[in-house]
Motif scaffolding. Structure first.
Motif, PDB file in Angstrom:
ATOM      1  N   HIS A  42      13.306 -21.364 -28.990  1.00 33.67           N
ATOM      2  CA  HIS A  42      12.070 -21.377 -28.220  1.00 33.67           C
ATOM      3  C   HIS A  42      11.490 -22.778 -28.280  1.00 33.67           C
ATOM      4  N   LYS A  43      11.195 -23.285 -27.147  1.00 38.96           N
ATOM      5  CA  LYS A  43      10.591 -24.610 -27.065  1.00 38.96           C
ATOM      6  C   LYS A  43       9.113 -24.499 -27.426  1.00 38.96           C
ATOM      7  N   LYS A  44       8.686 -25.352 -28.335  1.00 37.31           N
ATOM      8  CA  LYS A  44       7.267 -25.382 -28.670  1.00 37.31           C
ATOM      9  C   LYS A  44       6.499 -25.886 -27.469  1.00 37.31           C
ATOM     10  N   ARG A  45       5.362 -25.235 -27.214  1.00 32.23           N
ATOM     11  CA  ARG A  45       4.532 -25.695 -26.116  1.00 32.23           C
ATOM     12  C   ARG A  45       3.082 -25.680 -26.547  1.00 32.23           C
ATOM     13  N   LEU A  46       2.313 -26.495 -25.902  1.00 28.57           N
ATOM     14  CA  LEU A  46       0.886 -26.550 -26.147  1.00 28.57           C
ATOM     15  C   LEU A  46       0.167 -26.310 -24.838  1.00 28.57           C
ATOM     16  N   ILE A  47      -0.979 -25.685 -24.934  1.00 26.02           N
ATOM     17  CA  ILE A  47      -1.809 -25.435 -23.767  1.00 26.02           C
ATOM     18  C   ILE A  47      -3.101 -26.214 -23.976  1.00 26.02           C
ATOM     19  N   LYS A  48      -3.454 -27.010 -22.993  1.00 22.72           N
ATOM     20  CA  LYS A  48      -4.701 -27.763 -23.081  1.00 22.72           C
ATOM     21  C   LYS A  48      -5.770 -27.028 -22.286  1.00 22.72           C
ATOM     22  N   TYR A  49      -6.876 -26.731 -22.967  1.00 22.79           N
ATOM     23  CA  TYR A  49      -8.003 -26.057 -22.323  1.00 22.79           C
ATOM     24  C   TYR A  49      -9.275 -26.669 -22.880  1.00 22.79           C
ATOM     25  N   ASN A  50     -10.155 -27.118 -22.015  1.00 18.21           N
ATOM     26  CA  ASN A  50     -11.415 -27.751 -22.429  1.00 18.21           C
ATOM     27  C   ASN A  50     -11.191 -28.874 -23.440  1.00 18.21           C
ATOM     28  N   ASP A  51     -10.205 -29.693 -23.172  1.00 12.68           N
ATOM     29  CA  ASP A  51      -9.874 -30.831 -24.027  1.00 12.68           C
ATOM     30  C   ASP A  51      -9.445 -30.454 -25.443  1.00 12.68           C
ATOM     31  N   LYS A  52      -9.046 -29.206 -25.652  1.00 12.95           N
ATOM     32  CA  LYS A  52      -8.502 -28.772 -26.937  1.00 12.95           C
ATOM     33  C   LYS A  52      -7.074 -28.299 -26.712  1.00 12.95           C
TER      34      LYS A  52
END
Length: 122
Positions: free
Chosen positions: A5-15
């Motif tokens: 599984h590829k690590k992913r990040l979600i950006k929401y409200n600059d976090k």
């Protein structure tokens, strides 16, 4: 064969968040936010109404949590200044209302646990 599984990040409200659950918990996580929101499902409430309904919250905590919920766009704060005394009401926004099914499910699950394993103290 191993699935990676590829690590992913979600950006929401600059976090940055590691998953969508983390985003949801940003809004309703903690001890009091969902409790306050549950009491607003039935309609707008004044500060003192909420304070009386949530018997174990401190005034400072209630005030801070209301500010955070307003800042997050889940509730509105309306101040009436036409005649004394000053009146402030809190209500769910449409964004806050989108949480009603989730909050209701959590409350129902909590009721089931309380009915099966809890003791009500009055």
């Amino acid at each position: 064969m191993e699935i990676k599984h590829k690590k992913r990040l979600i950006k929401y409200n600059d976090k940055l968040f590691s998953c969508t659950t983390s985003i949801a918990m940003e809004f309703i996580g903690g001890k009091w936010k969902s409790v306050i929101l549950i009491y607003l499902i039935d309609g707008k409430k004044r500060y003192n109404e909420l304070y009386k309904l949530i018997s174990t919250i401190t005034e400072r905590t209630l005030s801070l949590q209301l500010k955070q919920l307003e800042q997050d766009g889940l509730i509105t704060r309306k101040v009436y200044t036409k005649k004394p005394p000053l009146k402030v009401e809190y209500a769910l926004t449409p964004f806050g209302e989108s949480l009603v099914p989730v909050l209701t499910s959590i409350a129902n699950w909590g009721k089931t646990v309380a009915d099966e394993k809890g003791v009500i103290i009055e």
